[in-house]
Design a protein around this motif. Structure first.
Motif, PDB file in Angstrom:
ATOM      1  N   GLY A  10       3.829   0.753  -0.687  1.00  0.00           N
ATOM      2  CA  GLY A  10       2.570   1.133  -1.346  1.00  0.00           C
ATOM      3  C   GLY A  10       1.941  -0.083  -2.018  1.00  0.00           C
ATOM      4  N   GLY A  11       2.302  -1.243  -1.515  1.00  0.00           N
ATOM      5  CA  GLY A  11       1.950  -2.500  -2.187  1.00  0.00           C
ATOM      6  C   GLY A  11       0.516  -2.954  -2.019  1.00  0.00           C
ATOM      7  N   ALA A  12      -0.258  -2.241  -1.180  1.00  0.00           N
ATOM      8  CA  ALA A  12      -1.685  -2.580  -1.109  1.00  0.00           C
ATOM      9  C   ALA A  12      -2.474  -1.731  -2.106  1.00  0.00           C
ATOM     10  N   GLY A  13      -1.784  -0.835  -2.786  1.00  0.00           N
ATOM     11  CA  GLY A  13      -2.447   0.021  -3.772  1.00  0.00           C
ATOM     12  C   GLY A  13      -2.641  -0.691  -5.103  1.00  0.00           C
ATOM     13  N   PHE A  14      -3.084   0.031  -6.066  1.00  0.00           N
ATOM     14  CA  PHE A  14      -3.441  -0.527  -7.373  1.00  0.00           C
ATOM     15  C   PHE A  14      -2.249  -1.218  -8.049  1.00  0.00           C
ATOM     16  N   ILE A  15      -1.201  -0.460  -8.347  1.00  0.00           N
ATOM     17  CA  ILE A  15      -0.079  -1.027  -9.094  1.00  0.00           C
ATOM     18  C   ILE A  15       0.707  -1.996  -8.209  1.00  0.00           C
ATOM     19  N   GLY A  16       0.960  -1.586  -6.968  1.00  0.00           N
ATOM     20  CA  GLY A  16       1.750  -2.416  -6.062  1.00  0.00           C
ATOM     21  C   GLY A  16       1.130  -3.784  -5.850  1.00  0.00           C
ATOM     22  N   SER A  17      -0.190  -3.833  -5.660  1.00  0.00           N
ATOM     23  CA  SER A  17      -0.824  -5.135  -5.389  1.00  0.00           C
ATOM     24  C   SER A  17      -0.802  -6.008  -6.640  1.00  0.00           C
ATOM     25  N   ASN A  18      -0.980  -5.395  -7.798  1.00  0.00           N
ATOM     26  CA  ASN A  18      -0.916  -6.182  -9.045  1.00  0.00           C
ATOM     27  C   ASN A  18       0.496  -6.712  -9.283  1.00  0.00           C
ATOM     28  N   LEU A  19       1.507  -5.896  -8.959  1.00  0.00           N
ATOM     29  CA  LEU A  19       2.895  -6.363  -9.099  1.00  0.00           C
ATOM     30  C   LEU A  19       3.174  -7.501  -8.128  1.00  0.00           C
ATOM     31  N   PRO A  28       7.106 -18.485  -7.380  1.00  0.00           N
ATOM     32  CA  PRO A  28       6.556 -18.884  -6.069  1.00  0.00           C
ATOM     33  C   PRO A  28       7.588 -18.906  -4.941  1.00  0.00           C
ATOM     34  N   LYS A  29       8.873 -19.100  -5.287  1.00  0.00           N
ATOM     35  CA  LYS A  29       9.892 -19.163  -4.221  1.00  0.00           C
ATOM     36  C   LYS A  29      10.297 -17.766  -3.726  1.00  0.00           C
ATOM     37  N   LEU A  30       9.955 -16.764  -4.492  1.00  0.00           N
ATOM     38  CA  LEU A  30      10.314 -15.388  -4.118  1.00  0.00           C
ATOM     39  C   LEU A  30       9.476 -14.960  -2.910  1.00  0.00           C
ATOM     40  N   LYS A  31      10.165 -14.401  -1.901  1.00  0.00           N
ATOM     41  CA  LYS A  31       9.428 -13.860  -0.753  1.00  0.00           C
ATOM     42  C   LYS A  31       8.922 -12.469  -1.150  1.00  0.00           C
ATOM     43  N   VAL A  32       7.626 -12.273  -1.096  1.00  0.00           N
ATOM     44  CA  VAL A  32       7.066 -10.968  -1.483  1.00  0.00           C
ATOM     45  C   VAL A  32       6.377 -10.353  -0.272  1.00  0.00           C
ATOM     46  N   THR A  33       6.819  -9.150   0.090  1.00  0.00           N
ATOM     47  CA  THR A  33       6.240  -8.454   1.243  1.00  0.00           C
ATOM     48  C   THR A  33       5.707  -7.104   0.781  1.00  0.00           C
ATOM     49  N   VAL A  34       4.507  -6.810   1.235  1.00  0.00           N
ATOM     50  CA  VAL A  34       3.853  -5.560   0.875  1.00  0.00           C
ATOM     51  C   VAL A  34       3.831  -4.660   2.112  1.00  0.00           C
ATOM     52  N   PHE A  35       4.161  -3.399   1.905  1.00  0.00           N
ATOM     53  CA  PHE A  35       4.260  -2.423   3.000  1.00  0.00           C
ATOM     54  C   PHE A  35       3.366  -1.247   2.631  1.00  0.00           C
ATOM     55  N   ASP A  36       2.438  -0.887   3.491  1.00  0.00           N
ATOM     56  CA  ASP A  36       1.485   0.164   3.101  1.00  0.00           C
ATOM     57  C   ASP A  36       0.859   0.751   4.368  1.00  0.00           C
ATOM     58  N   ASN A  37       0.557   2.052   4.341  1.00  0.00           N
ATOM     59  CA  ASN A  37      -0.146   2.641   5.496  1.00  0.00           C
ATOM     60  C   ASN A  37      -1.661   2.674   5.280  1.00  0.00           C
ATOM     61  N   HIS A  53      -2.544 -15.108  -1.864  1.00  0.00           N
ATOM     62  CA  HIS A  53      -1.410 -15.427  -2.743  1.00  0.00           C
ATOM     63  C   HIS A  53      -0.119 -15.658  -1.951  1.00  0.00           C
ATOM     64  N   GLY A  54      -0.213 -15.712  -0.642  1.00  0.00           N
ATOM     65  CA  GLY A  54       0.985 -15.978   0.179  1.00  0.00           C
ATOM     66  C   GLY A  54       1.899 -14.768   0.295  1.00  0.00           C
ATOM     67  N   ILE A  55       1.291 -13.595   0.199  1.00  0.00           N
ATOM     68  CA  ILE A  55       2.092 -12.363   0.290  1.00  0.00           C
ATOM     69  C   ILE A  55       1.915 -11.765   1.686  1.00  0.00           C
ATOM     70  N   LYS A  56       3.047 -11.447   2.317  1.00  0.00           N
ATOM     71  CA  LYS A  56       3.000 -10.911   3.683  1.00  0.00           C
ATOM     72  C   LYS A  56       2.694  -9.413   3.633  1.00  0.00           C
ATOM     73  N   PHE A  57       1.891  -8.944   4.579  1.00  0.00           N
ATOM     74  CA  PHE A  57       1.561  -7.516   4.649  1.00  0.00           C
ATOM     75  C   PHE A  57       2.127  -6.900   5.917  1.00  0.00           C
ATOM     76  N   ILE A  58       2.762  -5.736   5.758  1.00  0.00           N
ATOM     77  CA  ILE A  58       3.213  -4.967   6.918  1.00  0.00           C
ATOM     78  C   ILE A  58       2.534  -3.608   6.848  1.00  0.00           C
ATOM     79  N   ARG A  59       1.847  -3.244   7.922  1.00  0.00           N
ATOM     80  CA  ARG A  59       1.272  -1.902   7.949  1.00  0.00           C
ATOM     81  C   ARG A  59       2.336  -0.935   8.449  1.00  0.00           C
ATOM     82  N   GLY A  60       2.736  -0.040   7.590  1.00  0.00           N
ATOM     83  CA  GLY A  60       3.800   0.892   7.959  1.00  0.00           C
ATOM     84  C   GLY A  60       3.751   2.111   7.057  1.00  0.00           C
ATOM     85  N   ASP A  61       4.555   3.100   7.427  1.00  0.00           N
ATOM     86  CA  ASP A  61       4.502   4.388   6.732  1.00  0.00           C
ATOM     87  C   ASP A  61       5.907   4.761   6.256  1.00  0.00           C
ATOM     88  N   VAL A  62       6.065   5.010   4.974  1.00  0.00           N
ATOM     89  CA  VAL A  62       7.410   5.314   4.446  1.00  0.00           C
ATOM     90  C   VAL A  62       7.971   6.624   4.993  1.00  0.00           C
TER      91      VAL A  62
END
Ligand SMILES: NC(=O)c1ccc[n+]([C@@H]2O[C@H](COP(=O)([O-])OP(=O)(O)OC[C@H]3O[C@@H](n4cnc5c(N)ncnc54)[C@H](O)[C@@H]3O)[C@@H](O)[C@H]2O)c1
Length: 240
Positions: A10-19, A28-37, A53-62
């Motif tokens: 849910g990382g493309a949402g309000f709280i997830g994207s801010n986190l 900066p060394k932490l790999k951060v991946t966002v997963f969202d449908n 911000h160098g954050i990877k996005f995966i389109r997917g559904d929990v």
């Protein structure tokens, strides 16, 4: 930070994207991946910001375990995916149950397989509204007040109707406890109250602070609802 790879569902949402932006900026060394449908209208507008911000996005559904079969290591999951509205699910409960409950189970399975920890975003809506409404309050000139009431703690009653949203979140919390017990997953459950801030895409039933500001800015009508429709309800808003 002991973690190396953070997944935010849910990382493309309000709280997830801010986190995501917060953690990537701070570590900066932490790999951060966002997963969202991207079901929440507006979430797609967060994608360029995340990419910058160098954050990877995966389109997917929990809801679908196969979408969570990731080809990289994950050692911390922030479970922020949800249908987060108290009005959601009444026409057809499947989406809210499948996402908010089964989606969490699928994320917990990911944690179990990867020995990852989880931060679960729950809600203050787990507390039953009839019991909250029964707390004595008095009507003052401009607002309702609770002179003798000190607030709701985690020892407040949990039984009673709480909306499909609240029920699915509480059910997830219960399952999560079993995962802690059975598999030793480390978790934090945050029963968030109402949260507001930038990159929230407000609508009538969720994200009301942004919704109010938008109505004010675009000179759209607003009306008071509930509790005599006088606008005397009081609520705390936490900045994201
Ligand atoms: N915003 C608040 O005031 C608040 C208060 C209490 C709890 N919470 C909880 O915090 C979390 C995040 O809320 P938010 O305000 O960012 O909501 P949001 O709607 O902005 O974000 C949720 C994201 O989840 C995604 N999503 C929905 N169903 C999905 C699915 N099946 N698979 C993958 N992604 C899916 C949506 O597209 C969206 O981007 C939720 O669990 C919510 O219940 C929020």
């Amino acid at each position: 930070m002991k973690y190396r790879s953070l997944l935010i569902t849910g990382g493309a949402g309000f709280i997830g994207s801010n986190l995501a932006v917060y953690f990537k900026s701070k570590h900066p060394k932490l790999k951060v991946t966002v997963f969202d449908n991207l079901i929440r209208k507006g979430s797609e507008l967060n994608l360029p910001r995340l990419k910058n911000h160098g954050i990877k996005f995966i389109r997917g559904d929990v809801r679908y375990p196969k979408d969570l079969k990731l080809k990289f290591d994950v050692d911390l999951v922030f479970e922020c995916s949800a249908e987060p509205s108290v009005l959601a699910g009444y026409q057809n409960p499947h989406y809210i149950v499948d996402t908010n409950l089964m989606g969490t189970v699928n994320c917990l399975e990911l944690c179990r397989q990867r020995k990852a920890d989880m931060v679960f975003l729950s809600t203050s809506r787990v507390y039953p509204y009839e019991k909250i409404n029964a707390i004595k309050f008095k009507e003052e000139k401009t607002r309702f007040a609770w002179p003798d009431f000190k607030g709701i703690g985690t020892d407040f009653a949990l039984n009673g109707p709480k909306t499909l949203y609240g029920a699915t979140k509480l059910a997830s919390e219960l399952i999560l406890q079993e995962y802690v017990q059975a598999y030793g997953i480390k978790t934090i459950v945050n029963r968030c109250g109402v949260i507001a801030g930038p990159w929230q895409f407000g609508k009538v039933d969720q994200g009301v602070f942004t919704y109010w500001m938008l109505a004010h800015y675009f000179k759209k009508p607003l009306k008071y609802i509930g509790f005599g429709a006088k606008g005397k309800q009081l609520r705390d808003f936490l900045p994201v």
